[in-house]
Design a protein around this motif. Structure first.
Motif, PDB file in Angstrom:
ATOM      1  N   ALA A 177       0.826  -1.209   0.000  1.00 57.25           N
ATOM      2  CA  ALA A 177       0.000   0.000   0.000  1.00 57.25           C
ATOM      3  C   ALA A 177       0.861   1.260   0.000  1.00 57.25           C
ATOM      4  O   ALA A 177       0.531   2.254  -0.657  1.00 57.25           O
ATOM      5  N   ILE A 178       1.978   1.238   0.740  1.00 59.86           N
ATOM      6  CA  ILE A 178       2.878   2.396   0.753  1.00 59.86           C
ATOM      7  C   ILE A 178       3.458   2.645  -0.633  1.00 59.86           C
ATOM      8  O   ILE A 178       3.482   3.780  -1.122  1.00 59.86           O
ATOM      9  N   LEU A 179       3.907   1.581  -1.297  1.00 58.67           N
ATOM     10  CA  LEU A 179       4.469   1.735  -2.639  1.00 58.67           C
ATOM     11  C   LEU A 179       3.420   2.230  -3.625  1.00 58.67           C
ATOM     12  O   LEU A 179       3.716   3.048  -4.499  1.00 58.67           O
ATOM     13  N   ALA A 180       2.174   1.746  -3.484  1.00 51.80           N
ATOM     14  CA  ALA A 180       1.104   2.209  -4.374  1.00 51.80           C
ATOM     15  C   ALA A 180       0.816   3.693  -4.147  1.00 51.80           C
ATOM     16  O   ALA A 180       0.616   4.456  -5.106  1.00 51.80           O
ATOM     17  N   THR A 181       0.831   4.132  -2.886  1.00 51.84           N
ATOM     18  CA  THR A 181       0.591   5.546  -2.586  1.00 51.84           C
ATOM     19  C   THR A 181       1.716   6.423  -3.130  1.00 51.84           C
ATOM     20  O   THR A 181       1.469   7.500  -3.678  1.00 51.84           O
TER      21      THR A 181
END
Length: 432
Positions: A136-140
């Protein structure tokens, strides 16, 4: 009375040793300043005084409170041993940590088998993020990079998306220029600055302890012979997943800056603006010089129109990247319909364009400018916006001894004077 006090103290010490095996105290940097008893596990403990607590237990942050935390250590004989750590930091009147006191209790091999041996390096965090949170962090971060066009704005948005879920402070530096901060959430700690100058050509990720902070430095080289440096610091240790996430984000940012550098180099060497499919200033300059020779042979005049669309660049930040691209496409289409297909159009900055009209004298150019500015720039996006159009015009008479740079300078001057006079268009008052 003194003898009685010493005897009572020894009784309490003996009672304490029946409950725990080791009592220690550290300073504000985690260095052992008191330890008792004098021997433990068959080895003297006095040699540990003045050393960091990590020499005894390298897998925990002793400055954090612990209540019965299982910790794996290695005995002087080389065998693993599980101990139970209990510690409590103490602070001064201003709330700053000045040290900690704690105890260690060795457990039997049977109990130690029930406690998993941590496979992480010494700076691993006890509670790493779940794998789904890392994705999720990488997607954000990726979404933040796509929403911004300018690299500095994109990097700042990506850093904010990275720092918040990791509960850390951070900075992004370009090490090609000394102390060139591209982004910083807070001032860089003094203990970290000298370390950034060491091993400038090294890439990869390193973690270490600086004072009360656990620091991570990620370095990536880019093709312009620069190095991007991602620095993160926080009180908690770093887990292997934290390292992987930060290294991936640093690689993304390095690739983003590298592509921007290549894009700028292509634009510098090219005669076209890639995003708008128009000529840039270099291409328009060559076109003006080529056409001016033919116009002089036929004794024909020409007009250069400098057109500015205020608010065009801001649409990308307020409405998103897609809306900004669509607005640019519609602006280019409206400008193309305002001149003949044989006339030249160029984009000389983000929201400024140049139109070259062959054979256009002052009267024809003034009529054209009046029609162009009558309705401004209606942009059909959701919701629609209506942007103004400001023009600065300069005419070139036949056989005039003027360069493309002087025409551009006069056109921009006329544009600025028109804006100051609250006029939609204005001719250059200087004679050619």
């Amino acid at each position: 009375m003194l003898a009685s006090t010493l005897e009572s103290r020894e009784r309490w010490r003996s009672l304490l040793y029946q409950a725990v095996d080791l009592v220690f105290e550290t300073d504000n940097r985690g260095r052992i300043i008191l330890i008792s008893p004098e021997t433990w596990l068959g080895q003297p403990t006095t040699s540990l005084i003045g050393r960091s607590f990590s020499a005894l237990c390298g897998t925990v942050d002793v400055l954090r409170p612990h209540t019965g935390t299982p910790v794996q250590i290695t005995t002087p004989q080389g065998t693993p041993l599980t101990v139970i750590l209990s510690s409590c930091p103490f602070t001064d009147n201003e709330g700053r940590i000045t040290g900690t006191r704690g105890t260690l209790k060795a457990v039997s091999p049977g109990l130690s088998s029930t406690v998993p041996t941590p496979a992480a390096p010494p700076e691993a965090a006890p509670n790493p993020l779940p794998e789904s949170d890392g994705v999720a962090i990488l997607a954000t971060v990726t979404r933040a990079l796509r929403k911004a066009i300018v690299p500095r704005l994109a990097s700042a948005a990506a850093m904010e998306a990275l720092l918040a879920p990791l509960s850390t402070e951070g900075a992004l530096l370009d090490t090609a220029v000394p102390k060139s901060l591209l982004f910083s959430s807070s001032s860089l700690p003094e203990d970290i600055e000298p370390l950034l100058a060491t091993q400038p050509g090294q890439t990869g990720t390193t973690t270490f302890r600086a004072g009360t902070c656990h620091v991570m430095i990620c370095r990536e080289n880019i093709r312009s012979l620069k190095q991007l440096c991602l620095v993160l610091w926080r009180p908690e240790p770093w887990s292997p997943q934290d390292r992987q996430i930060c290294q991936t984000v640093c690689s993304l940012l390095a690739g983003f800056w590298e592509l921007d550098s290549i894009h700028r180099r292509i634009l510098t060497d090219s005669d076209y603006d890639i995003s708008s499919n128009l000529l840039n200033w270099n291409g328009l300059k060559a076109e003006i010089e080529r056409r001016a020779r033919r116009l002089d042979q036929e004794s024909m005049a020409a007009t250069l129109i400098i057109a500015r669309v205020p608010g065009l660049t801001e649409l990308s930040r307020t409405r998103g990247f897609e809306a900004g691209e669509e607005a640019l496409r519609q602006c280019v289409a409206l400008l193309r319909t305002a001149v003949r297909p044989t006339d030249a159009i160029a984009r000389i900055s983000n929201n400024t364009f140049a139109l070259w009209m062959d054979g256009g004298d002052r009267f024809a150019a003034a009529e054209r400018a009046e029609r162009m500015t009558a309705h401004g720039m209606p942009i059909l996006i959701d919701p629609p916006v209506h942007l103004p159009l400001q023009l600065g015009l300069v005419s070139r008479e036949a056989n005039a001894d003027e360069t493309a740079e002087s025409l551009l300078e006069r056109g921009i001057q006329a544009l600025q004077e028109g804006v100051a006079e609250n006029r939609k268009w204005r001719f250059s008052h200087e004679a050619p």
